[in-house]
Design a protein around this motif. Structure first.
Motif, PDB file in Angstrom:
ATOM      1  N   PHE A 111      37.466  55.128  40.968  1.00 38.03           N
ATOM      2  CA  PHE A 111      37.052  53.721  40.427  1.00 38.03           C
ATOM      3  C   PHE A 111      36.054  53.381  41.483  1.00 38.03           C
ATOM      4  CE2 PHE A 111      37.071  49.387  38.986  1.00 38.03           C
ATOM      5  CZ  PHE A 111      36.642  49.632  37.542  1.00 38.03           C
ATOM      6  N   SER A 112      36.888  53.194  42.677  1.00 37.86           N
ATOM      7  CA  SER A 112      36.147  52.589  43.741  1.00 37.86           C
ATOM      8  C   SER A 112      34.636  53.249  44.199  1.00 37.86           C
ATOM      9  CB  SER A 112      36.718  52.374  44.755  1.00 37.86           C
ATOM     10  OG  SER A 112      37.948  51.664  44.771  1.00 37.86           O
ATOM     11  N   GLU A 113      34.821  54.420  44.236  1.00 31.29           N
ATOM     12  CA  GLU A 113      33.316  55.283  44.333  1.00 31.29           C
ATOM     13  C   GLU A 113      32.451  55.349  43.538  1.00 31.29           C
ATOM     14  OE1 GLU A 113      34.675  59.260  44.653  1.00 31.29           O
ATOM     15  OE2 GLU A 113      36.030  58.934  46.439  1.00 31.29           O
ATOM     16  N   THR A 114      32.827  55.220  42.059  1.00 29.71           N
ATOM     17  CA  THR A 114      31.747  55.005  41.056  1.00 29.71           C
ATOM     18  C   THR A 114      31.294  53.725  40.781  1.00 29.71           C
ATOM     19  OG1 THR A 114      33.185  56.984  40.078  1.00 29.71           O
ATOM     20  CG2 THR A 114      31.569  55.894  38.662  1.00 29.71           C
ATOM     21  N   VAL A 115      32.365  52.711  40.826  1.00 35.76           N
ATOM     22  CA  VAL A 115      32.123  51.352  40.390  1.00 35.76           C
ATOM     23  C   VAL A 115      31.448  50.410  41.469  1.00 35.76           C
ATOM     24  CG1 VAL A 115      32.931  49.446  39.031  1.00 35.76           C
ATOM     25  CG2 VAL A 115      33.472  51.344  38.132  1.00 35.76           C
ATOM     26  N   GLY A 116      32.121  50.568  42.587  1.00 37.97           N
ATOM     27  CA  GLY A 116      31.838  50.164  43.619  1.00 37.97           C
ATOM     28  C   GLY A 116      32.763  48.878  43.864  1.00 37.97           C
ATOM     29  N   VAL A 117      33.514  48.572  43.275  1.00 38.36           N
ATOM     30  CA  VAL A 117      34.529  47.603  43.437  1.00 38.36           C
ATOM     31  C   VAL A 117      36.022  48.152  43.106  1.00 38.36           C
ATOM     32  CG1 VAL A 117      33.261  45.506  42.823  1.00 38.36           C
ATOM     33  CG2 VAL A 117      34.568  46.555  41.112  1.00 38.36           C
ATOM     34  N   THR A 118      37.127  47.925  43.747  1.00 35.77           N
ATOM     35  CA  THR A 118      38.474  48.211  43.611  1.00 35.77           C
ATOM     36  C   THR A 118      38.789  47.973  42.165  1.00 35.77           C
ATOM     37  OG1 THR A 118      39.463  46.319  44.489  1.00 35.77           O
ATOM     38  CG2 THR A 118      38.843  47.989  46.031  1.00 35.77           C
ATOM     39  N   ILE A 119      39.763  48.616  41.654  1.00 33.06           N
ATOM     40  CA  ILE A 119      40.469  48.375  40.443  1.00 33.06           C
ATOM     41  C   ILE A 119      41.034  47.080  40.450  1.00 33.06           C
ATOM     42  CG2 ILE A 119      42.454  48.869  39.047  1.00 33.06           C
ATOM     43  CD1 ILE A 119      41.793  51.703  39.419  1.00 33.06           C
ATOM     44  N   GLN A 121      39.924  44.374  42.373  1.00 32.44           N
ATOM     45  CA  GLN A 121      38.956  43.252  42.224  1.00 32.44           C
ATOM     46  C   GLN A 121      38.345  43.298  40.710  1.00 32.44           C
ATOM     47  OE1 GLN A 121      36.295  45.368  45.175  1.00 32.44           O
ATOM     48  NE2 GLN A 121      36.701  43.702  46.537  1.00 32.44           N
ATOM     49  N   TYR A 122      38.433  44.435  40.150  1.00 31.66           N
ATOM     50  CA  TYR A 122      38.013  44.316  38.710  1.00 31.66           C
ATOM     51  C   TYR A 122      38.875  43.635  37.718  1.00 31.66           C
ATOM     52  CZ  TYR A 122      35.668  46.207  34.271  1.00 31.66           C
ATOM     53  OH  TYR A 122      35.370  46.280  33.150  1.00 31.66           O
ATOM     54  N   ILE A 123      39.962  43.927  38.089  1.00 26.52           N
ATOM     55  CA  ILE A 123      41.252  43.032  37.316  1.00 26.52           C
ATOM     56  C   ILE A 123      41.132  41.755  37.444  1.00 26.52           C
ATOM     57  CG2 ILE A 123      43.941  42.745  37.056  1.00 26.52           C
ATOM     58  CD1 ILE A 123      44.115  45.966  37.574  1.00 26.52           C
ATOM     59  N   ILE A 124      40.971  41.300  38.772  1.00 26.44           N
ATOM     60  CA  ILE A 124      40.980  40.017  39.209  1.00 26.44           C
ATOM     61  C   ILE A 124      39.802  39.302  38.501  1.00 26.44           C
ATOM     62  CG2 ILE A 124      40.593  38.132  40.892  1.00 26.44           C
ATOM     63  CD1 ILE A 124      42.280  40.086  42.869  1.00 26.44           C
ATOM     64  N   SER A 125      38.598  39.943  38.287  1.00 28.02           N
ATOM     65  CA  SER A 125      37.360  39.389  37.705  1.00 28.02           C
ATOM     66  C   SER A 125      37.794  39.082  36.371  1.00 28.02           C
ATOM     67  CB  SER A 125      36.207  40.163  37.930  1.00 28.02           C
ATOM     68  OG  SER A 125      36.049  41.563  37.253  1.00 28.02           O
ATOM     69  N   HIS A 126      38.465  39.958  35.571  1.00 33.17           N
ATOM     70  CA  HIS A 126      38.804  39.987  34.322  1.00 33.17           C
ATOM     71  C   HIS A 126      39.808  38.773  33.755  1.00 33.17           C
ATOM     72  CE1 HIS A 126      36.391  42.751  31.823  1.00 33.17           C
ATOM     73  NE2 HIS A 126      36.211  43.354  32.908  1.00 33.17           N
ATOM     74  N   LYS A 127      40.811  38.818  34.800  1.00 30.11           N
ATOM     75  CA  LYS A 127      41.661  37.750  34.779  1.00 30.11           C
ATOM     76  C   LYS A 127      41.081  36.344  34.874  1.00 30.11           C
ATOM     77  CE  LYS A 127      45.863  38.184  36.491  1.00 30.11           C
ATOM     78  NZ  LYS A 127      46.997  38.235  37.453  1.00 30.11           N
ATOM     79  N   ILE A 128      40.164  36.138  35.720  1.00 30.48           N
ATOM     80  CA  ILE A 128      39.536  35.142  35.987  1.00 30.48           C
ATOM     81  C   ILE A 128      38.822  34.419  34.652  1.00 30.48           C
ATOM     82  CG2 ILE A 128      37.861  33.492  37.256  1.00 30.48           C
ATOM     83  CD1 ILE A 128      40.699  33.847  38.782  1.00 30.48           C
ATOM     84  N   GLU A 129      37.853  35.598  34.134  1.00 28.82           N
ATOM     85  CA  GLU A 129      37.238  35.248  32.803  1.00 28.82           C
ATOM     86  C   GLU A 129      38.158  34.912  31.679  1.00 28.82           C
ATOM     87  OE1 GLU A 129      33.823  34.976  32.483  1.00 28.82           O
ATOM     88  OE2 GLU A 129      34.095  35.300  34.596  1.00 28.82           O
ATOM     89  N   ARG A 130      39.388  35.405  31.603  1.00 28.34           N
ATOM     90  CA  ARG A 130      40.276  35.103  30.629  1.00 28.34           C
ATOM     91  C   ARG A 130      40.911  33.826  30.834  1.00 28.34           C
ATOM     92  NH1 ARG A 130      41.943  34.644  25.658  1.00 28.34           N
ATOM     93  NH2 ARG A 130      43.767  34.853  25.437  1.00 28.34           N
ATOM     94  N   VAL A 131      41.125  33.458  32.178  1.00 31.15           N
ATOM     95  CA  VAL A 131      41.771  32.183  32.403  1.00 31.15           C
ATOM     96  C   VAL A 131      40.463  31.021  32.156  1.00 31.15           C
ATOM     97  CG1 VAL A 131      42.136  30.490  34.346  1.00 31.15           C
ATOM     98  CG2 VAL A 131      43.113  32.580  34.124  1.00 31.15           C
ATOM     99  N   LYS A 132      39.263  31.287  32.289  1.00 30.65           N
ATOM    100  CA  LYS A 132      38.185  30.469  32.177  1.00 30.65           C
ATOM    101  C   LYS A 132      38.265  30.018  30.118  1.00 30.65           C
ATOM    102  CE  LYS A 132      34.871  31.672  35.319  1.00 30.65           C
ATOM    103  NZ  LYS A 132      33.421  32.448  35.259  1.00 30.65           N
ATOM    104  N   GLU A 133      38.381  31.215  29.752  1.00 25.90           N
ATOM    105  CA  GLU A 133      38.482  31.077  28.417  1.00 25.90           C
ATOM    106  C   GLU A 133      39.762  30.106  27.722  1.00 25.90           C
ATOM    107  OE1 GLU A 133      39.029  34.878  26.228  1.00 25.90           O
ATOM    108  OE2 GLU A 133      37.283  35.739  27.349  1.00 25.90           O
ATOM    109  N   LEU A 134      40.978  30.436  28.323  1.00 26.70           N
ATOM    110  CA  LEU A 134      42.063  29.680  27.990  1.00 26.70           C
ATOM    111  C   LEU A 134      41.715  28.177  28.299  1.00 26.70           C
ATOM    112  CD1 LEU A 134      44.703  32.284  28.958  1.00 26.70           C
ATOM    113  CD2 LEU A 134      44.359  31.655  26.697  1.00 26.70           C
ATOM    114  N   LEU A 135      40.850  27.903  29.486  1.00 23.32           N
ATOM    115  CA  LEU A 135      40.839  26.336  30.020  1.00 23.32           C
ATOM    116  C   LEU A 135      39.878  25.711  29.054  1.00 23.32           C
ATOM    117  CD1 LEU A 135      40.478  27.161  33.922  1.00 23.32           C
ATOM    118  CD2 LEU A 135      42.291  25.859  32.931  1.00 23.32           C
ATOM    119  N   VAL A 136      38.962  26.481  28.593  1.00 19.76           N
ATOM    120  CA  VAL A 136      37.924  25.861  27.566  1.00 19.76           C
ATOM    121  C   VAL A 136      38.524  25.726  26.241  1.00 19.76           C
ATOM    122  CG1 VAL A 136      35.739  26.449  26.643  1.00 19.76           C
ATOM    123  CG2 VAL A 136      35.890  26.805  28.652  1.00 19.76           C
ATOM    124  N   TYR A 137      39.553  26.481  25.845  1.00 19.99           N
ATOM    125  CA  TYR A 137      40.336  26.354  24.475  1.00 19.99           C
ATOM    126  C   TYR A 137      41.210  24.974  24.691  1.00 19.99           C
ATOM    127  CZ  TYR A 137      39.168  31.222  23.384  1.00 19.99           C
ATOM    128  OH  TYR A 137      38.362  32.147  23.028  1.00 19.99           O
TER     129      TYR A 137
END
Length: 186
Positions: A111-119, A121-137
């Motif tokens: 994943f790191s070699e191909t995508v350029g970020v660690t798994i 980091q990818y999980i954290i970015s998705h978790k933060i996006e989900r937190v944003k959704e929940l905050l807005v709701y």
């Protein structure tokens, strides 16, 4: 016939794929995030037409095993973060390994070699996006969101949110509320 699709991460993507399959007279037996199974053996022309249509939406047919595995990793992460509401702690590395039947170290390195970020980091970015959704709701408190998103504490969530977005969760929530008020009451 099983086909794999890059960047297919939401329900809208599934609808687009189903629409394009129908247009090409292909019958999708299973249409899941990142993969589809069709009843027929599609011709090269049909596959080319499908890929051309999907590219317009940022989607793409894949045939490389490593690319397919990367998309499966992304799909599992999206499912874990956005669609699993189990409040129990999830060990992401064990979950990914079990779900994809591969050693986590192999998955993480690929994943790191191909995508350029660690798994992670990818999980954290998705978790933060989900937190944003929940905050807005605005249906859950920050404590409830912290629990739902498997953070060890509200402080941990707040620190990670600020580090990622540059804003505190409460300030982000305030911005979102004002944005929606402006839409409702111009």
């Amino acid at each position: 016939m099983k086909l794999y699709i890059r960047n297919m991460v939401c329900i809208r993507c599934k609808m687009i794929v189903e629409q394009e399959l129908k247009r090409l007279f292909l019958h999708g037996i299973i249409v899941e995030l990142g993969e589809i199974e069709i009843l027929e053996n599609a011709t090269a022309v049909q596959l080319d037409e499908l890929n051309t249509a999907l590219l317009k939406y940022g989607l793409e047919l894949m045939d490389c095993r490593k690319s397919i595995l990367i998309e499966k990793i992304k799909k599992v992460i999206v499912e874990m973060v956005h669609y699993i509401d189990d409040p129990e702690k999830i060990n992401f590395s064990n979950y990914l390994s079990k779900k994809l039947n591969h050693n986590y170290t192999y998955l993480a390195n690929l994943f790191s070699e191909t995508v350029g970020v660690t798994i992670e980091q990818y999980i954290i970015s998705h978790k933060i996006e989900r937190v944003k959704e929940l905050l807005v709701y605005n249906e859950l408190s920050l404590t409830e969101i912290s629990y739902k998103m498997h953070y060890s504490s509200v402080a941990h969530l707040s620190n990670q949110f600020k580090k990622t977005t540059g804003l505190t969760p409460s300030y982000f929530k305030k911005l979102g509320t004002h944005r929606f008020e402006g839409i409702v009451n111009p």
